[in-house]
Enzyme design. Sequence first.
Site, PDB file in Angstrom:
ATOM      1  N   SER A  64      12.704  12.999   3.919  1.00 16.77           N
ATOM      2  CA  SER A  64      13.685  14.161   3.219  1.00 16.77           C
ATOM      3  C   SER A  64      14.259  14.623   3.663  1.00 16.77           C
ATOM      4  O   SER A  64      14.690  14.036   4.607  1.00 16.77           O
ATOM      5  CB  SER A  64      12.575  15.881   3.037  1.00 16.77           C
ATOM      6  OG  SER A  64      12.981  16.714   2.847  1.00 16.77           O
ATOM      7  N   GLY A  84      -0.358   8.608  -1.615  1.00 14.17           N
ATOM      8  CA  GLY A  84       0.306  10.197  -1.579  1.00 14.17           C
ATOM      9  C   GLY A  84       0.456   9.319  -3.357  1.00 14.17           C
ATOM     10  O   GLY A  84       1.652  10.593  -3.760  1.00 14.17           O
ATOM     11  N   ILE A 128       6.777  11.135  -6.824  1.00 12.88           N
ATOM     12  CA  ILE A 128       7.586  10.024  -6.405  1.00 12.88           C
ATOM     13  C   ILE A 128       6.263   8.433  -5.971  1.00 12.88           C
ATOM     14  O   ILE A 128       6.874   7.720  -5.802  1.00 12.88           O
ATOM     15  CB  ILE A 128       8.942   9.890  -5.093  1.00 12.88           C
ATOM     16  CG1 ILE A 128       9.233  11.064  -5.119  1.00 12.88           C
ATOM     17  CG2 ILE A 128       8.609   9.380  -3.981  1.00 12.88           C
ATOM     18  CD1 ILE A 128      10.404  11.734  -3.916  1.00 12.88           C
ATOM     19  N   GLY A 129       5.711   8.624  -5.357  1.00 15.96           N
ATOM     20  CA  GLY A 129       4.032   8.264  -4.990  1.00 15.96           C
ATOM     21  C   GLY A 129       3.948   7.124  -6.190  1.00 15.96           C
ATOM     22  O   GLY A 129       3.980   6.302  -6.465  1.00 15.96           O
ATOM     23  N   LEU A 145       0.559  -1.400   0.337  1.00  9.41           N
ATOM     24  CA  LEU A 145      -0.042   0.425  -0.324  1.00  9.41           C
ATOM     25  C   LEU A 145       0.885   1.214  -0.042  1.00  9.41           C
ATOM     26  O   LEU A 145       1.897   1.165   0.815  1.00  9.41           O
ATOM     27  CB  LEU A 145      -0.643   0.262   1.098  1.00  9.41           C
ATOM     28  CG  LEU A 145      -1.820   1.198   1.195  1.00  9.41           C
ATOM     29  CD1 LEU A 145      -3.019   1.067   1.771  1.00  9.41           C
ATOM     30  CD2 LEU A 145      -1.461   2.616   1.948  1.00  9.41           C
ATOM     31  N   TYR A 166       7.706  22.334   8.123  1.00  8.66           N
ATOM     32  CA  TYR A 166       8.106  21.092   6.617  1.00  8.66           C
ATOM     33  C   TYR A 166       8.735  19.734   7.435  1.00  8.66           C
ATOM     34  O   TYR A 166       8.568  19.322   8.086  1.00  8.66           O
ATOM     35  CB  TYR A 166       8.130  21.776   6.068  1.00  8.66           C
ATOM     36  CG  TYR A 166       8.231  20.501   5.191  1.00  8.66           C
ATOM     37  CD1 TYR A 166       7.953  19.297   4.210  1.00  8.66           C
ATOM     38  CD2 TYR A 166       9.729  20.461   4.323  1.00  8.66           C
ATOM     39  CE1 TYR A 166       7.546  18.425   3.266  1.00  8.66           C
ATOM     40  CE2 TYR A 166      10.465  18.727   3.746  1.00  8.66           C
ATOM     41  CZ  TYR A 166       9.182  18.415   2.953  1.00  8.66           C
ATOM     42  OH  TYR A 166       9.768  17.407   2.343  1.00  8.66           O
TER      43      TYR A 166
END
Length: 283
Positions: A141, A11, A16-17, A8, A154
């Site tokens: 990240s 996004g 990237i997803g 699973l 972020y």
Amino acid sequence: MTASKTVLITGTSSGIGLAAAVAAARAGWEVVATMRDPGKAGHLLAEAGAVGAAGRIHVERLDVTDPAGIQSAVARVTAAHDGLDAVVNNAGAGVVGTIEVAGMDPVRAAMEVNYFGVVEVTQAAMPHLRASKGRLVTVTSVGGVVGQPFNEAYCAAKFAVEGFMEALAPVAATVGVRVTVVEPGAVASEFVASQRLDVPALVAGAGPYGPALQSYIDRARQSFGNAQSAAEAAATVLEVLESEDPPFRAQTSEWARGFVGTKLADVDGSAVQGMTAQWVGAR
């Protein structure tokens, strides 16, 4: 690996997803590709079709800020696929600004998507990953290791995710679940999205921080000019999924490894502070 394994990925409508979903399906995984709006699955399905893997892509609605929806989606997926072998936490959102000017709302929003969403999906998936002795992979990240100017909200969320996963990893390992964080640097798809920012308005609204923000944005544009592709970053995700002995921390490029390495060797913080001060024109 066998074609019966199911992953699973959150996004997956872009970036990237999407690339990770296509790569995993091409490698033989049954991919449950989740997104907030399944109506945006066209690009994903076209990319998968182009490599002959569309039949292994199963699109599901999942909003990582909806706890009840997460539980429902995981229940549907595990019932339909007789379990779950891996999860890739990828869904996330960026935010640019500094706390004095932007206020608390962006901080809370960033934490909901980038941190609490990851925790909610992980909590729902863990019983199934424990049963399959599976993999839990989270795309964080380099901003989850190195705090970057005007990315306070972020980076705070990504730091939180890294701390959560670092603490969870040895516990999960006792029941056979391997945990990895994947750390991309600049990725081309994120650069495209960033162009929707109204930079002049953002700088004008930054008040006394306007000159520093403009300096940071100029530097960021240069960085994204050398960004890797989403497919290149997704290759690391697939490598971790299929590795017999995955690491806890994996970067998606040599640049990212060097950047993260600066922080991990920076005991007193001076190396990172010296580096990031240059980005905002500080002396």
